[in-house]
Design a protein around this motif. Structure first.
Motif, PDB file in Angstrom:
ATOM      1  N   LEU A  12     -15.121 -55.887  48.072  1.00  0.00           N
ATOM      2  CA  LEU A  12     -15.344 -56.897  49.098  1.00  0.00           C
ATOM      3  C   LEU A  12     -15.915 -58.162  48.476  1.00  0.00           C
ATOM      4  O   LEU A  12     -16.724 -58.116  47.552  1.00  0.00           O
ATOM      5  CB  LEU A  12     -16.334 -56.371  50.147  1.00  0.00           C
ATOM      6  N   GLN A  13     -15.484 -59.278  49.000  1.00  0.00           N
ATOM      7  CA  GLN A  13     -16.077 -60.545  48.583  1.00  0.00           C
ATOM      8  C   GLN A  13     -17.459 -60.645  49.223  1.00  0.00           C
ATOM      9  O   GLN A  13     -17.626 -60.369  50.415  1.00  0.00           O
ATOM     10  CB  GLN A  13     -15.201 -61.717  49.026  1.00  0.00           C
ATOM     11  N   THR A  14     -18.446 -61.001  48.446  1.00  0.00           N
ATOM     12  CA  THR A  14     -19.807 -61.064  48.965  1.00  0.00           C
ATOM     13  C   THR A  14     -20.330 -62.477  48.894  1.00  0.00           C
ATOM     14  O   THR A  14     -19.863 -63.304  48.107  1.00  0.00           O
ATOM     15  CB  THR A  14     -20.755 -60.169  48.138  1.00  0.00           C
ATOM     16  N   VAL A  15     -21.316 -62.746  49.720  1.00  0.00           N
ATOM     17  CA  VAL A  15     -22.062 -63.991  49.608  1.00  0.00           C
ATOM     18  C   VAL A  15     -23.121 -63.762  48.545  1.00  0.00           C
ATOM     19  O   VAL A  15     -24.034 -62.962  48.727  1.00  0.00           O
ATOM     20  CB  VAL A  15     -22.721 -64.368  50.953  1.00  0.00           C
ATOM     21  N   ARG A  16     -22.984 -64.408  47.434  1.00  0.00           N
ATOM     22  CA  ARG A  16     -23.871 -64.125  46.304  1.00  0.00           C
ATOM     23  C   ARG A  16     -25.275 -64.635  46.558  1.00  0.00           C
ATOM     24  O   ARG A  16     -25.470 -65.738  47.061  1.00  0.00           O
ATOM     25  CB  ARG A  16     -23.302 -64.752  45.027  1.00  0.00           C
ATOM     26  N   GLU A  17     -26.202 -63.801  46.195  1.00  0.00           N
ATOM     27  CA  GLU A  17     -27.607 -64.161  46.369  1.00  0.00           C
ATOM     28  C   GLU A  17     -28.095 -64.827  45.084  1.00  0.00           C
ATOM     29  O   GLU A  17     -28.564 -64.185  44.157  1.00  0.00           O
ATOM     30  CB  GLU A  17     -28.433 -62.907  46.675  1.00  0.00           C
ATOM     31  N   GLY A  18     -27.960 -66.135  45.035  1.00  0.00           N
ATOM     32  CA  GLY A  18     -28.367 -66.856  43.845  1.00  0.00           C
ATOM     33  C   GLY A  18     -27.340 -66.717  42.736  1.00  0.00           C
ATOM     34  O   GLY A  18     -26.371 -65.977  42.847  1.00  0.00           O
ATOM     35  N   PRO A  19     -27.532 -67.460  41.654  1.00  0.00           N
ATOM     36  CA  PRO A  19     -26.551 -67.456  40.567  1.00  0.00           C
ATOM     37  C   PRO A  19     -26.541 -66.153  39.774  1.00  0.00           C
ATOM     38  O   PRO A  19     -27.541 -65.450  39.679  1.00  0.00           O
ATOM     39  CB  PRO A  19     -27.010 -68.630  39.691  1.00  0.00           C
ATOM     40  N   VAL A  20     -25.384 -65.829  39.225  1.00  0.00           N
ATOM     41  CA  VAL A  20     -25.227 -64.708  38.299  1.00  0.00           C
ATOM     42  C   VAL A  20     -25.015 -65.297  36.917  1.00  0.00           C
ATOM     43  O   VAL A  20     -24.224 -66.223  36.753  1.00  0.00           O
ATOM     44  CB  VAL A  20     -24.016 -63.842  38.678  1.00  0.00           C
ATOM     45  N   ARG A  21     -25.702 -64.757  35.930  1.00  0.00           N
ATOM     46  CA  ARG A  21     -25.543 -65.271  34.565  1.00  0.00           C
ATOM     47  C   ARG A  21     -25.678 -64.129  33.576  1.00  0.00           C
ATOM     48  O   ARG A  21     -26.172 -63.047  33.920  1.00  0.00           O
ATOM     49  CB  ARG A  21     -26.585 -66.349  34.281  1.00  0.00           C
ATOM     50  N   PRO A  22     -25.237 -64.347  32.343  1.00  0.00           N
ATOM     51  CA  PRO A  22     -25.408 -63.312  31.316  1.00  0.00           C
ATOM     52  C   PRO A  22     -26.880 -63.022  31.062  1.00  0.00           C
ATOM     53  O   PRO A  22     -27.736 -63.913  31.122  1.00  0.00           O
ATOM     54  CB  PRO A  22     -24.752 -63.938  30.076  1.00  0.00           C
ATOM     55  N   LEU A  23     -27.160 -61.781  30.785  1.00  0.00           N
ATOM     56  CA  LEU A  23     -28.515 -61.351  30.440  1.00  0.00           C
ATOM     57  C   LEU A  23     -28.946 -61.984  29.123  1.00  0.00           C
ATOM     58  O   LEU A  23     -28.154 -62.117  28.189  1.00  0.00           O
ATOM     59  CB  LEU A  23     -28.519 -59.834  30.308  1.00  0.00           C
ATOM     60  N   SER A  24     -30.202 -62.370  29.041  1.00  0.00           N
ATOM     61  CA  SER A  24     -30.771 -62.845  27.778  1.00  0.00           C
ATOM     62  C   SER A  24     -31.988 -61.990  27.443  1.00  0.00           C
ATOM     63  O   SER A  24     -32.595 -61.377  28.338  1.00  0.00           O
ATOM     64  CB  SER A  24     -31.175 -64.315  27.876  1.00  0.00           C
ATOM     65  N   PRO A  25     -32.376 -61.906  26.159  1.00  0.00           N
ATOM     66  CA  PRO A  25     -33.540 -61.093  25.792  1.00  0.00           C
ATOM     67  C   PRO A  25     -34.809 -61.466  26.542  1.00  0.00           C
ATOM     68  O   PRO A  25     -35.665 -60.607  26.784  1.00  0.00           O
ATOM     69  CB  PRO A  25     -33.673 -61.347  24.286  1.00  0.00           C
ATOM     70  N   SER A  26     -34.934 -62.723  26.945  1.00  0.00           N
ATOM     71  CA  SER A  26     -36.128 -63.153  27.674  1.00  0.00           C
ATOM     72  C   SER A  26     -36.214 -62.548  29.071  1.00  0.00           C
ATOM     73  O   SER A  26     -37.260 -62.612  29.718  1.00  0.00           O
ATOM     74  CB  SER A  26     -36.169 -64.681  27.768  1.00  0.00           C
ATOM     75  N   ASP A  27     -35.095 -61.967  29.547  1.00  0.00           N
ATOM     76  CA  ASP A  27     -35.096 -61.322  30.868  1.00  0.00           C
ATOM     77  C   ASP A  27     -35.679 -59.917  30.838  1.00  0.00           C
ATOM     78  O   ASP A  27     -35.897 -59.318  31.898  1.00  0.00           O
ATOM     79  CB  ASP A  27     -33.665 -61.230  31.417  1.00  0.00           C
ATOM     80  N   LEU A  28     -35.893 -59.366  29.645  1.00  0.00           N
ATOM     81  CA  LEU A  28     -36.309 -57.965  29.544  1.00  0.00           C
ATOM     82  C   LEU A  28     -37.568 -57.627  30.349  1.00  0.00           C
ATOM     83  O   LEU A  28     -37.581 -56.613  31.059  1.00  0.00           O
ATOM     84  CB  LEU A  28     -36.498 -57.568  28.083  1.00  0.00           C
ATOM     85  N   PRO A  29     -38.644 -58.421  30.302  1.00  0.00           N
ATOM     86  CA  PRO A  29     -39.818 -58.062  31.111  1.00  0.00           C
ATOM     87  C   PRO A  29     -39.506 -57.958  32.603  1.00  0.00           C
ATOM     88  O   PRO A  29     -39.998 -57.052  33.281  1.00  0.00           O
ATOM     89  CB  PRO A  29     -40.804 -59.199  30.820  1.00  0.00           C
ATOM     90  N   ALA A  30     -38.653 -58.849  33.103  1.00  0.00           N
ATOM     91  CA  ALA A  30     -38.307 -58.822  34.519  1.00  0.00           C
ATOM     92  C   ALA A  30     -37.463 -57.601  34.869  1.00  0.00           C
ATOM     93  O   ALA A  30     -37.684 -56.951  35.897  1.00  0.00           O
ATOM     94  CB  ALA A  30     -37.572 -60.105  34.905  1.00  0.00           C
ATOM     95  N   ILE A  31     -36.486 -57.250  33.999  1.00  0.00           N
ATOM     96  CA  ILE A  31     -35.646 -56.095  34.345  1.00  0.00           C
ATOM     97  C   ILE A  31     -36.422 -54.794  34.159  1.00  0.00           C
ATOM     98  O   ILE A  31     -36.190 -53.829  34.897  1.00  0.00           O
ATOM     99  CB  ILE A  31     -34.309 -56.092  33.569  1.00  0.00           C
ATOM    100  N   GLU A  32     -37.353 -54.770  33.224  1.00  0.00           N
ATOM    101  CA  GLU A  32     -38.187 -53.582  33.079  1.00  0.00           C
ATOM    102  C   GLU A  32     -39.041 -53.380  34.324  1.00  0.00           C
ATOM    103  O   GLU A  32     -39.229 -52.242  34.787  1.00  0.00           O
ATOM    104  CB  GLU A  32     -39.064 -53.693  31.836  1.00  0.00           C
ATOM    105  N   ARG A  33     -39.561 -54.468  34.884  1.00  0.00           N
ATOM    106  CA  ARG A  33     -40.359 -54.376  36.111  1.00  0.00           C
ATOM    107  C   ARG A  33     -39.504 -53.885  37.277  1.00  0.00           C
ATOM    108  O   ARG A  33     -39.901 -52.977  38.015  1.00  0.00           O
ATOM    109  CB  ARG A  33     -40.966 -55.743  36.441  1.00  0.00           C
TER     110      ARG A  33
END
Length: 275
Positions: free
Chosen positions: A134-155
């Motif tokens: 299904l086509q969705t209404v995206r909640e904010g932008p989607v972008r490639p993961l970067s190493p600086s995102d690790l603390p946020a994804i771990e949380r």
């Protein structure tokens, strides 16, 4: 019937594992090769007369540990080898300090685990098919993961799983992934990590973010299947509307204090070995 012995797996055991490959599974040699590179895993084999007749793995994440897979050569089933392997993995995880053990049970294995004290904690739902999501209404932008995102994804992952899976997330992020961010403050709302086993983990703090990642990850990886706990009813409804069907279920089982988790935030599990 020869005597069964249990020992730690070695790298030169990988090729002989092909002889006990379960029908319908992906190559277990590649699976165990990965476990041998991940320090949180302890892999073992069962031998009879010098021949490998079973293999198993345990994963240590502090207070929690995962048991599996447990594989027994179909030619020697019914001899208690699955129980021996499971008990050996349990003993190893308890020695490492795990107070709660978890696993995903096949229909064949569930009676073995119940006899060892494991209790069912709901089921994982396996869905396949669907030519278009299904086509969705995206909640904010989607972008490639970067190493600086690790603390946020771990949380996000710790809140969803109730476990500290950070060492595996760090290992998987080297292969890349995606994040959904808040359109206002840029905060990470969900993540997808690529994995060697199929569609990798998808965790998000809202259904909209989870749907967006399911859509983008499946398109990126070319996968038309996903597995998640049945309590994530939003994911099931979304995929059913997109033409997916429920292929099967498998029990999530626990021994010890149940984990306080949020299955509704997990839109794709990591794997059968890691939840």
């Amino acid at each position: 019937m020869g005597k069964t012995s249990i020992r730690l797996m070695r790298s030169n055991d990988l090729e002989p594992l092909g002889a006990i490959q379960p029908e319908g599974w992906k190559d277990i040699r590649a699976m165990f090769a990965y476990y041998l590179t991940y320090p949180a895993c302890t892999s073992i084999v069962a031998e009879q007369d010098g021949r490998i007749v079973g293999s198993a793995n345990g994963t240590y994440w502090g207070a929690t540990g995962w048991v599996g897979p447990i594989i027994v050569d179909q030619r020697v089933r019914g001899q208690g080898i699955g129980t021996l392997l499971t008990e050996a993995v349990m003993e190893q995880l308890h020695k490492q300090g795990c107070s709660t053990l978890l696993l995903i049970a096949t229909e064949l294995g569930q009676p073995v685990y119940e006899k060892l004290g494991f209790a069912v904690q709901g089921r994982y739902c396996f869905m396949k098919g669907g030519s278009e999501l299904l086509q969705t209404v995206r909640e904010g932008p989607v972008r490639p993961l970067s190493p600086s995102d690790l603390p946020a994804i771990e949380r996000l992952d710790r809140e969803a799983s109730g476990e500290d899976r950070s060492s595996l997330l760090r290992k998987l992020q080297a292969s890349g992934g995606l994040v959904v961010t808040d359109g206002n403050d840029g905060a990470v709302r969900g993540y997808f990590l690529r994995s060697p086993w199929g569609l990798g983990p998808i965790v998000a703090d809202s259904p909209e973010a989870g749907f967006t990642l399911l859509q983008r990850a499946m398109a990126m990886e070319g996968h038309k299947s996903a597995a998640f706990h049945e309590d994530n009813t939003a994911a099931a409804e979304y995929l059913l509307q997109a033409g997916f069907t429920i292929n099967t279920y498998a029990s999530r089982m626990v021994l010890g204090e149940p984990v306080a988790w949020k299955p509704q935030n997990i839109f794709a599990r990591i794997s059968g070995s890691f939840g």
